[in-house]
Motif scaffolding. Structure first.
Motif, PDB file in Angstrom:
ATOM      1  N   ALA A 175     -29.215   8.815   5.947  1.00 38.21           N
ATOM      2  CA  ALA A 175     -30.309   8.890   4.980  1.00 38.21           C
ATOM      3  C   ALA A 175     -30.713  10.349   4.768  1.00 38.21           C
ATOM      4  O   ALA A 175     -30.930  10.793   3.633  1.00 38.21           O
ATOM      5  CB  ALA A 175     -31.493   8.065   5.476  1.00 38.21           C
ATOM      6  N   ALA A 176     -30.767  11.101   5.856  1.00 37.55           N
ATOM      7  CA  ALA A 176     -31.151  12.513   5.757  1.00 37.55           C
ATOM      8  C   ALA A 176     -30.137  13.288   4.913  1.00 37.55           C
ATOM      9  O   ALA A 176     -30.509  14.105   4.069  1.00 37.55           O
ATOM     10  CB  ALA A 176     -31.252  13.119   7.153  1.00 37.55           C
ATOM     11  N   ALA A 177     -28.832  13.003   5.129  1.00 36.75           N
ATOM     12  CA  ALA A 177     -27.788  13.732   4.405  1.00 36.75           C
ATOM     13  C   ALA A 177     -27.822  13.422   2.916  1.00 36.75           C
ATOM     14  O   ALA A 177     -27.591  14.310   2.085  1.00 36.75           O
ATOM     15  CB  ALA A 177     -26.416  13.393   4.981  1.00 36.75           C
ATOM     16  N   ILE A 178     -28.106  12.170   2.573  1.00 40.05           N
ATOM     17  CA  ILE A 178     -28.134  11.776   1.162  1.00 40.05           C
ATOM     18  C   ILE A 178     -29.234  12.545   0.422  1.00 40.05           C
ATOM     19  O   ILE A 178     -29.005  13.118  -0.650  1.00 40.05           O
ATOM     20  CB  ILE A 178     -28.319  10.248   1.028  1.00 40.05           C
ATOM     21  CG1 ILE A 178     -27.055   9.534   1.514  1.00 40.05           C
ATOM     22  CG2 ILE A 178     -28.632   9.860  -0.410  1.00 40.05           C
ATOM     23  CD1 ILE A 178     -27.207   8.028   1.660  1.00 40.05           C
ATOM     24  N   GLY A 179     -30.427  12.603   1.033  1.00 36.48           N
ATOM     25  CA  GLY A 179     -31.525  13.363   0.428  1.00 36.48           C
ATOM     26  C   GLY A 179     -31.181  14.848   0.324  1.00 36.48           C
ATOM     27  O   GLY A 179     -31.419  15.494  -0.709  1.00 36.48           O
ATOM     28  N   ALA A 196     -33.499   9.409   0.502  1.00 31.14           N
ATOM     29  CA  ALA A 196     -32.340   8.568   0.195  1.00 31.14           C
ATOM     30  C   ALA A 196     -32.751   7.390  -0.683  1.00 31.14           C
ATOM     31  O   ALA A 196     -32.002   6.978  -1.579  1.00 31.14           O
ATOM     32  CB  ALA A 196     -31.701   8.076   1.490  1.00 31.14           C
ATOM     33  N   ALA A 197     -33.954   6.863  -0.439  1.00 33.67           N
ATOM     34  CA  ALA A 197     -34.444   5.737  -1.252  1.00 33.67           C
ATOM     35  C   ALA A 197     -34.606   6.178  -2.709  1.00 33.67           C
ATOM     36  O   ALA A 197     -34.272   5.423  -3.634  1.00 33.67           O
ATOM     37  CB  ALA A 197     -35.764   5.215  -0.695  1.00 33.67           C
ATOM     38  N   ASP A 198     -35.103   7.416  -2.913  1.00 37.03           N
ATOM     39  CA  ASP A 198     -35.232   7.939  -4.282  1.00 37.03           C
ATOM     40  C   ASP A 198     -33.860   8.038  -4.938  1.00 37.03           C
ATOM     41  O   ASP A 198     -33.686   7.702  -6.107  1.00 37.03           O
ATOM     42  CB  ASP A 198     -35.860   9.346  -4.271  1.00 37.03           C
ATOM     43  CG  ASP A 198     -37.280   9.344  -3.718  1.00 37.03           C
ATOM     44  OD1 ASP A 198     -37.938   8.289  -3.800  1.00 37.03           O
ATOM     45  OD2 ASP A 198     -37.703  10.399  -3.192  1.00 37.03           O
ATOM     46  N   VAL A 199     -32.884   8.532  -4.166  1.00 37.16           N
ATOM     47  CA  VAL A 199     -31.532   8.692  -4.709  1.00 37.16           C
ATOM     48  C   VAL A 199     -30.979   7.325  -5.118  1.00 37.16           C
ATOM     49  O   VAL A 199     -30.391   7.170  -6.196  1.00 37.16           O
ATOM     50  CB  VAL A 199     -30.589   9.385  -3.693  1.00 37.16           C
ATOM     51  CG1 VAL A 199     -29.158   9.445  -4.215  1.00 37.16           C
ATOM     52  CG2 VAL A 199     -31.095  10.799  -3.372  1.00 37.16           C
ATOM     53  N   ALA A 200     -31.203   6.319  -4.254  1.00 36.58           N
ATOM     54  CA  ALA A 200     -30.730   4.967  -4.566  1.00 36.58           C
ATOM     55  C   ALA A 200     -31.359   4.472  -5.867  1.00 36.58           C
ATOM     56  O   ALA A 200     -30.674   3.882  -6.725  1.00 36.58           O
ATOM     57  CB  ALA A 200     -31.078   4.019  -3.424  1.00 36.58           C
ATOM     58  N   GLU A 201     -32.647   4.731  -6.009  1.00 42.05           N
ATOM     59  CA  GLU A 201     -33.357   4.267  -7.196  1.00 42.05           C
ATOM     60  C   GLU A 201     -32.846   4.982  -8.452  1.00 42.05           C
ATOM     61  O   GLU A 201     -32.574   4.348  -9.475  1.00 42.05           O
ATOM     62  CB  GLU A 201     -34.847   4.549  -7.007  1.00 42.05           C
ATOM     63  CG  GLU A 201     -35.738   3.675  -7.858  1.00 42.05           C
ATOM     64  CD  GLU A 201     -37.181   3.754  -7.366  1.00 42.05           C
ATOM     65  OE1 GLU A 201     -38.025   4.193  -8.159  1.00 42.05           O
ATOM     66  OE2 GLU A 201     -37.444   3.413  -6.190  1.00 42.05           O
ATOM     67  N   ARG A 202     -32.686   6.312  -8.348  1.00 40.31           N
ATOM     68  CA  ARG A 202     -32.200   7.081  -9.499  1.00 40.31           C
ATOM     69  C   ARG A 202     -30.764   6.686  -9.860  1.00 40.31           C
ATOM     70  O   ARG A 202     -30.397   6.674 -11.039  1.00 40.31           O
ATOM     71  CB  ARG A 202     -32.276   8.578  -9.206  1.00 40.31           C
ATOM     72  CG  ARG A 202     -33.722   9.065  -9.112  1.00 40.31           C
ATOM     73  CD  ARG A 202     -33.810  10.539  -8.772  1.00 40.31           C
ATOM     74  NE  ARG A 202     -35.187  10.870  -8.399  1.00 40.31           N
ATOM     75  CZ  ARG A 202     -35.649  12.111  -8.274  1.00 40.31           C
ATOM     76  NH1 ARG A 202     -34.848  13.138  -8.482  1.00 40.31           N
ATOM     77  NH2 ARG A 202     -36.902  12.319  -7.931  1.00 40.31           N
ATOM     78  N   GLY A 240     -28.453  -1.498   9.874  1.00 40.63           N
ATOM     79  CA  GLY A 240     -29.882  -1.337  10.112  1.00 40.63           C
ATOM     80  C   GLY A 240     -30.310   0.088   9.834  1.00 40.63           C
ATOM     81  O   GLY A 240     -29.560   0.872   9.258  1.00 40.63           O
ATOM     82  N   GLY A 241     -31.518   0.422  10.249  1.00 39.20           N
ATOM     83  CA  GLY A 241     -32.055   1.760   9.992  1.00 39.20           C
ATOM     84  C   GLY A 241     -32.611   1.846   8.584  1.00 39.20           C
ATOM     85  O   GLY A 241     -32.496   0.902   7.790  1.00 39.20           O
ATOM     86  N   GLY A 242     -33.202   2.989   8.269  1.00 42.02           N
ATOM     87  CA  GLY A 242     -33.894   3.166   6.990  1.00 42.02           C
ATOM     88  C   GLY A 242     -33.027   2.891   5.775  1.00 42.02           C
ATOM     89  O   GLY A 242     -33.462   2.259   4.816  1.00 42.02           O
ATOM     90  N   LEU A 243     -31.763   3.315   5.811  1.00 44.13           N
ATOM     91  CA  LEU A 243     -30.918   3.201   4.624  1.00 44.13           C
ATOM     92  C   LEU A 243     -30.629   1.743   4.254  1.00 44.13           C
ATOM     93  O   LEU A 243     -30.446   1.415   3.084  1.00 44.13           O
ATOM     94  CB  LEU A 243     -29.589   3.951   4.829  1.00 44.13           C
ATOM     95  CG  LEU A 243     -28.888   4.339   3.530  1.00 44.13           C
ATOM     96  CD1 LEU A 243     -29.657   5.424   2.796  1.00 44.13           C
ATOM     97  CD2 LEU A 243     -27.465   4.796   3.779  1.00 44.13           C
ATOM     98  N   ALA A 244     -30.619   0.868   5.263  1.00 43.45           N
ATOM     99  CA  ALA A 244     -30.329  -0.547   5.002  1.00 43.45           C
ATOM    100  C   ALA A 244     -31.415  -1.188   4.143  1.00 43.45           C
ATOM    101  O   ALA A 244     -31.199  -2.228   3.520  1.00 43.45           O
ATOM    102  CB  ALA A 244     -30.180  -1.304   6.314  1.00 43.45           C
TER     103      ALA A 244
END
Ligand SMILES: [Zn+2]
Length: 317
Positions: A175-179, A196-202, A240-244
């Motif tokens: 997640a950190a790397a994606i951001g 990472a959640a923002d990236v997923a949304e965009r 699991g974890g935040g990215l899931a």
């Protein structure tokens, strides 16, 4: 610190959270762990419950057999005999485990991997780590360091990892790397504090840069999971974890990318974790219960052995 009183059937009856305060140094953190555990045991007794065992899970390298927190980057543990310290303080049987391995244990036995037998639990957050669980027991490794799937090299020409090597899975897909990658490519102003959640949304909204970063992460993850499947041949992979929490935005393209990589290997079921934040607490409790059961089993064996000896002696007379 996530803490809970857990019944033997795996239900958490009381949940607490306390700040770790890692900046205070490892000795202070250990003090807080023992205080919190002692406090929970006292609260259980006040409610008419009987605490029977303590389970503690920490990050880093953990020697479960000796009950020692060998090393941890974030908390600063160096050879801390946490299990013995807890036994001394609380007077209860104690098990020490690794945060991701106990999380995997809980997901495999009580959560999304239930009934699968062979499960690979992969936690994707700041880094990426995994737990390989077979028949309800997580592999620890010879040195307490099994499951470091985040350091599988997937892009030899990729960014340098904190571990020193280039192109580890977690330099592309955590997640950190994606951001971080999105921010680097978008430039300071446009990419500042993008998660990472923002990236997923965009990406879902069709933004080309976000789509590229997200797809790169998915492809890298698929490479890492394909390696995991080649090694372990599991029935179910639990993410699991935040990215899931990205749910189908992650699972749907990742299933497709993993499918492409399967040749003669059987394709595992790919699912999101079911227990969320509670997995670590539940897994630590399961580990503690397992330790008590092993002790009981040994006690019974000794008792049976003694009974046989007594019988033999009587027969000889
Ligand atoms: Zn690495």
């Amino acid at each position: 610190m996530k803490c809970a009183l857990v019944r033997p059937d795996g239900v958490a009856v009381r949940i607490e959270r306390h700040p770790t305060g890692a900046a205070r140094g490892p000795a202070a953190v250990v003090g807080t762990i023992l205080d919190v555990a002692d406090g929970l045991a006292a609260k259980a007794r006040a409610d008419g419950l009987t605490p029977i065992a303590v389970g503690i899970a920490v990050p880093g390298v953990v020697d479960e057999a000796r009950g020692v927190a060998v090393w941890s980057a974030n908390v600063g543990f160096r050879d801390v005999p946490l299990r013995d310290l807890a036994v001394k303080r609380l007077g209860l049987p104690t098990a020490l485990g690794h945060d991701v391995r106990v999380g995997g244990l809980a997901e495999a036995r009580l959560g999304a991997g239930r009934g699968a037998g062979h499960v690979l639990f992969v936690a994707i957050g700041t880094g990426i780590a995994a737990a390989h669980v077979v028949d309800g027991s997580a592999s620890v490794g010879a040195h307490g360091a099994a499951g470091e799937i985040g350091h599988i090299m997937v892009r030899p020409d990729g960014p340098r990892c904190g571990c020193g090597r280039p192109g580890c899975l977690e330099t592309i897909a955590s997640a950190a790397a994606i951001g971080r990658r999105y921010a680097e490519l978008a430039g300071e102003a446009a990419g500042a504090s993008v998660t990472a959640a923002d990236v997923a949304e965009r990406a879902a909204a069709g933004e080309p840069l976000a789509s590229q970063v997200w797809q790169d992460a998915v492809e890298a993850l698929a490479d890492g999971l394909a390696t995991g499947q080649a090694l372990f041949d599991v029935a179910t992979i639990v993410l699991g974890g935040g990215l899931a929490q990205a749910g189908d935005r992650l699972l749907t393209p990742l299933r497709a990318a993993l499918h492409e990589r399967m040749t003669f290997h059987r394709e595992p079921r790919l699912v999101a974790a079911a227990l969320g934040d509670e997995a670590g607490c539940l897994g630590a409790a399961l580990l503690a219960l397992d330790a008590v059961r092993v002790q009981d089993h040994d006690a019974v064996r000794v008792r049976d052995h003694d009974a046989v000896r007594v019988r033999d002696l009587q027969e000889k007379r």
